[in-house]
Design a protein around this motif. Structure first.
Motif, short mmCIF file in Angstrom:
data_model
loop_
_atom_site.label_atom_id
_atom_site.label_comp_id
_atom_site.label_asym_id
_atom_site.label_seq_id
_atom_site.Cartn_x
_atom_site.Cartn_y
_atom_site.Cartn_z
N ALA A 232 0.96 -1.15 0.09
CA ALA A 232 -0.07 0.12 0.15
C ALA A 232 0.98 1.03 -0.16
O ALA A 232 0.27 2.29 -0.48
CB ALA A 232 -0.92 0.08 1.16
N SER A 233 2.11 1.12 0.46
CA SER A 233 2.99 2.27 0.49
C SER A 233 4.04 2.39 -0.64
O SER A 233 4.90 3.13 -0.86
CB SER A 233 3.98 2.43 1.54
N ALA A 234 3.70 1.44 -1.65
CA ALA A 234 4.73 1.38 -2.78
C ALA A 234 4.67 2.69 -3.70
O ALA A 234 3.73 3.30 -3.86
CB ALA A 234 4.60 0.05 -3.66
N ALA A 235 5.90 2.82 -4.37
CA ALA A 235 5.94 3.86 -5.27
C ALA A 235 6.08 3.41 -6.89
O ALA A 235 6.75 2.35 -6.89
CB ALA A 235 7.24 4.93 -4.99
N PHE A 236 5.73 4.31 -7.70
CA PHE A 236 5.94 3.68 -9.03
C PHE A 236 7.04 4.61 -9.89
O PHE A 236 7.25 5.58 -9.53
CB PHE A 236 4.43 3.82 -9.87
N LYS A 237 7.61 3.80 -11.00
CA LYS A 237 8.35 4.65 -11.71
C LYS A 237 8.21 5.46 -12.61
O LYS A 237 6.94 5.32 -13.22
CB LYS A 237 9.44 3.60 -12.24
#
Length: 539
Positions: free
Chosen positions: A479-484
């Motif tokens: 839920a706290s992931a970031a995307f490139k």
């Protein structure tokens, strides 16, 4: 040594010759007393004879059998006995209870009778349907005694015990087209005003005790407002505001303000005549060739306390009553479980109460309840909710009455299967306040979007109005992931409805054609505003 005597005390010597004269002297002294005693006895005996005459009893035999006795003379002449017809009397309450409940109801009739063609019409309607009267009165036998008891306790007319015949035919599960429910047909808002709980697990508008209490409270309130039972009944059916406005209109126009004077809807116009017709049939069933089933004048049910959540089927089994009879006495429980925190008492037939208590205490075959309550933490589809509680989607829909294409909104309380390890019962807060809210399911389509610089799961969710947990689940990330930058992100977005094209001005309107295979179709052509031309075409 002798004690000196006072000067006035001078003892005279007594000689034996003086003793014979002593009785004569004593007789002379007692003669007045004897004369007084005889006189007193005569007066007393005369008084007794007088008292006997006043009471209508025979004279004292001692006086009446003496040949020399004469009748006493009274200032007002001889007394004569008082006959029973001359004594005032009042009605004496019978110590014998009524033979059956119908007779008890008849004795309590206190409302003025309504007469007229409408009453006669309703009498004929009921009298021509003996099967309907039989079903209706047999159904009422479970509830009438309690209602009559409550009416008598409040000193209200017992005709009101017949009102559920008009409202619901004594069916506690009845629901009208306007969503009025129960034996007394309470609307949701009116039920809440009179403290009838309506939640996901029970509806007190159907409860026998609670709805009767509320109905009599309401009728007493209306009678206090209008001072007339017929107007109170009209207000119960039509609303107190409507009756008040109708009275005000008639007063303004110089017209009467009784029930029969007011202008009202047909349903309300027939309402009191229906009750009067049923009253007349109960009062004289032989006049209408009606047969009322025997309803004994004693309680049908009694309250039994429950201390644990329990399945409806198990409660009926422990009480040794059929499930249909159990539900008829406990109609407010519209789920397969009774929650003790919200419904601590159940009603059972009088003779089955002890059976239930004995079997309940001796029960040792596991839990009393196989269902419990679960609150949805977020808005979920039925399939997602079913996975979380370990049930099939069909079972979850069925026990909670969830229609197709609906979502379960966050905070909704559902009934779910109870695990064998669960010991705690449902809390009173949930039992009294549980609600289930549904929302139409939105048709979505799988799409991909490109992540912007520094985009995260949360920012994607905010951009499209989605749940962060859902975005994370769809993309198999936290839920706290970031995307490139430029990364493809999977989202499920609602499908936008394609708006219909508007007709161009000055041209023919939209044509709607409905055809069935093999039959002539119907063509409706909108030629001009406000006009429609119908044409039939053969295919």
């Amino acid at each position: 040594m002798t004690e000196p005597q006072p000067a006035f005390f001078k003892p005279s010597p007594v000689s034996p010759a003086s003793f014979p004269a002593f009785p004569d002297r004593l007789a002379r002294l007692l003669s007045p007393l004897r004369t007084f005693a005889v006189s007193l006895a005569v007066v007393v005996l005369a008084g007794c004879a007088s008292s006997n005459s006043k009471l209508g009893l025979p004279d004292d035999p001692v006086l009446s059998t003496s040949p020399s006795a004469t009748q006493p003379v009274y200032p007002g002449g001889p007394l004569s006995p008082i006959h029973s017809a001359q004594t005032p009397s009042s009605a004496v309450a019978s110590l014998q209870p009524p033979a059956d409940l119908w007779e008890r109801i008849r004795r309590g009739f206190a409302m003025p009778d309504l007469q007229g063609e409408l009453v006669t019409d309703r009498e004929q309607w009921y009298a021509s349907r003996p099967d309907y009267i039989q079903r209706m009165t047999e159904r009422s036998s479970k509830y009438l005694f309690h209602i009559v008891e409550e009416l008598e306790r409040r000193n209200m007319p017992t005709e009101l015990a017949l009102l559920p015949y008009i409202e619901s035919a004594f069916n506690p599960q009845a629901v009208s087209s306007a969503k009025a429910a129960g034996m007394w047909q309470f609307m949701p808002a009116t039920g809440k005003y009179f403290d009838l709980k309506q939640n996901a697990f029970r509806d007190d508008r159907r409860d026998v005790l609670a709805s009767t209490r509320a109905a009599l409270d309401y009728l007493q309130k209306l009678h206090g407002m209008f001072g007339d039972w017929h107007l109170a009944l009209a207000a119960y059916n039509w609303g107190e505001g409507s009756v008040g406005r109708a009275i005000a209109r008639n007063k303004k126009d110089g017209l009467g303000t009784t029930y029969m004077d007011l202008r009202m809807p047909d349903e309300t116009r027939l309402y009191v005549p229906k009750l009067q017709a049923v009253k007349n049939i109960v009062a004289n069933p032989q006049n209408f060739r009606a047969e009322l089933p025997l309803i004994e004048n004693h309680p049908y049910f009694q309250q039994v306390q429950i201390t644990r959540d329990i399945d409806v089927a198990l409660a009926a089994k422990l009480a040794d009553v059929e499930i249909s009879n159990f539900k008829a006495l406990n109609p407010s429980a519209h789920r397969p479980v009774i929650l003790a925190a919200g419904m601590p008492h159940i009603l059972l037939p009088w003779d089955n109460a002890k059976i239930f208590q004995r079997n309940f205490e001796a029960y040792s075959q596991g839990q009393y309840a196989s269902w419990t309550a679960w609150t949805a933490p977020a808005t979920l589809s039925v399939s997602d909710a079913a996975k979380r509680v370990g049930m099939s989607e069909n079972d979850l829909r069925g026990v909670n009455n969830i229609p197709p294409r609906m979502l379960i909104k966050a905070g909704s309380t559902l009934m779910v299967s109870r695990s064998a390890k669960m010991d705690n019962d449902v809390t009173s807060h949930v039992a009294d306040n549980a609600q289930m809210t549904l929302a139409p399911e939105i048709v979505t389509r799988r799409s991909t979007v490109k992540a912007r610089k520094g985009e995260t799961v949360a920012s994607i969710a905010r951009r499209y109005g989605l749940s962060a947990d859902a975005v994370a689940e769809w993309n198999k990330v936290g839920a706290s992931a970031a995307f490139k930058l430029g990364q493809q992100v999977v989202v499920f977005l609602p499908v936008k409805a394609v708006s219909a094209a508007r007709p161009r001005s000055g041209k023919a309107g939209v044509q709607a054609v409905s055809r069935a295979p093999g039959k002539a179709g119907v063509q409706a052509v909108k030629r001009a505003p406000g006009k429609t031309v119908i044409k039939t075409k053969k295919r």
